[in-house]
Design an enzyme around this catalytic site. Structure first.
Site, mmCIF file in Angstrom:
data_model
loop_
_atom_site.group_PDB
_atom_site.id
_atom_site.type_symbol
_atom_site.label_atom_id
_atom_site.label_comp_id
_atom_site.label_asym_id
_atom_site.label_seq_id
_atom_site.Cartn_x
_atom_site.Cartn_y
_atom_site.Cartn_z
ATOM 1 N N HIS A 1 -7.943 0.367 5.035
ATOM 2 C CA HIS A 1 -7.647 0.265 6.515
ATOM 3 C C HIS A 1 -6.311 -0.623 6.758
ATOM 4 O O HIS A 1 -5.830 -1.100 5.770
ATOM 5 C CB HIS A 1 -8.731 -0.615 7.207
ATOM 6 C CG HIS A 1 -8.968 -2.046 6.556
ATOM 7 N ND1 HIS A 1 -8.231 -2.806 6.701
ATOM 8 C CD2 HIS A 1 -9.906 -2.406 5.707
ATOM 9 C CE1 HIS A 1 -8.565 -4.216 6.078
ATOM 10 N NE2 HIS A 1 -9.697 -3.790 5.435
ATOM 11 N N GLY A 2 -5.874 -0.433 7.844
ATOM 12 C CA GLY A 2 -4.558 -1.049 8.209
ATOM 13 C C GLY A 2 -4.799 -2.757 8.556
ATOM 14 O O GLY A 2 -5.792 -3.305 8.188
#
Length: 284
Positions: A72-73
């Site tokens: 994920h970011g």
């Protein structure tokens, strides 16, 4: 006349000495790329480069299929860090006071005046609350969009700009940060008005969350390498060195040093265009 000359020379020496100490400012360092040194907290925008083209495009070979397992970011902190964050306001004031009371820099490796000024101006963002723990940030969203476009640029024959649910399969875990990262990634591939539907999330996700079912991973006992490191001589010396350069007459608690470091790397990933003041504080 002789005494006057000695006084002038002494004053000149003092000015050279003080200015010499102020030569280095962490916030202005253009040689050490601090923004790249934060492991999983490093923003993708900072570290991505042309390695895909150089390493994975093989002459004479044409890609036919692709699997991407992607993290994920950039996200907001954990509940523990959010609850502890107001402590940084106290540490900020104590550090500034240490420098003001002494009227000299406490250590030759200490903060420069500019870094100290920016530290004094820092405030914790109280809008970040525990109900938003580990949420994807706007920078994280943009990072995933940009990453998708990078893949598409290098592998345009596979990652076409048209979506259909028989050609593409997407999965993500059941968290806000991964759900939003998925949305950002497919937006980067297919545009904002896409109709991409991910695969159902399984009850036991052994592919994307295998650690949830690994007892060795879940068990954090006193024999772990992390515990050993945090009770080692090098850890204690690092804590003492950081405390000294911040003007303290004692070693800060490990939790304070870790909190400053965590805020450094979180903020550095949130705002890639500037250096976090807490990075200058926790540098040694």
């Amino acid at each position: 006349m002789r005494n006057l000359l000695i006084s002038i020379l002494a004053l000149s020496f003092l000015q050279i000495f003080v200015h010499g100490q102020d030569d280095y400012c962490f916030g202005k360092d253009t040689e050490r790329l601090q923004t790249r040194h934060f492991t999983s907290k490093t923003a993708y925008q900072i570290i991505k480069g042309t390695h895909i083209e150089k390493e994975y495009l093989v002459p004479g070979c044409k890609p036919k299929k692709m699997w991407i397992l992607h993290r994920h970011g950039t996200r907001l902190p954990t509940t523990k860090t959010i609850k502890a964050a107001p402590r940084l306001d106290i540490l900020r004031d104590e550090i500034v006071k240490n420098y003001r009371v002494r009227r000299t820099r406490p250590d030759t490796n200490a903060l420069c005046q500019e870094d100290l000024i920016f530290l004094g101006m820092w405030k914790w963002n109280n809008s970040i609350t525990v109900d938003q723990e580990e949420y994807l940030t706007s920078q994280g969203y943009e990072d995933l969009k940009g990453t998708a476009k990078t893949y598409q640029r290098y592998y345009g024959d596979i990652l076409t700009k048209n979506y259909n649910n028989t050609y593409y399969k997407f999965r993500h875990t059941n968290t806000q940060r991964t759900t939003e990262s998925f949305k950002a990634f497919v937006e980067g591939l297919f545009g904002q008005n896409n109709n991409v539907q991910p695969e159902p999330i399984p009850e036991q996700d052994l592919l994307l969350r295998p650690y949830d079912y690994c007892e060795s991973w879940r068990a954090h006992d006193y024999s772990s390498e992390s515990y050993k490191f945090k009770h080692s001589a090098i850890w204690n010396k690092t804590t003492a060195d950081i405390s000294k350069r911040l003007g303290f007459q004692y070693s800060l608690e490990s939790m304070d040093v870790e909190l400053m470091w965590d805020m450094c790397r979180y903020e550095q990933a949130w705002h890639v265009d500037r250096t976090s003041v807490w990075c200058s504080v926790s540098k040694i």
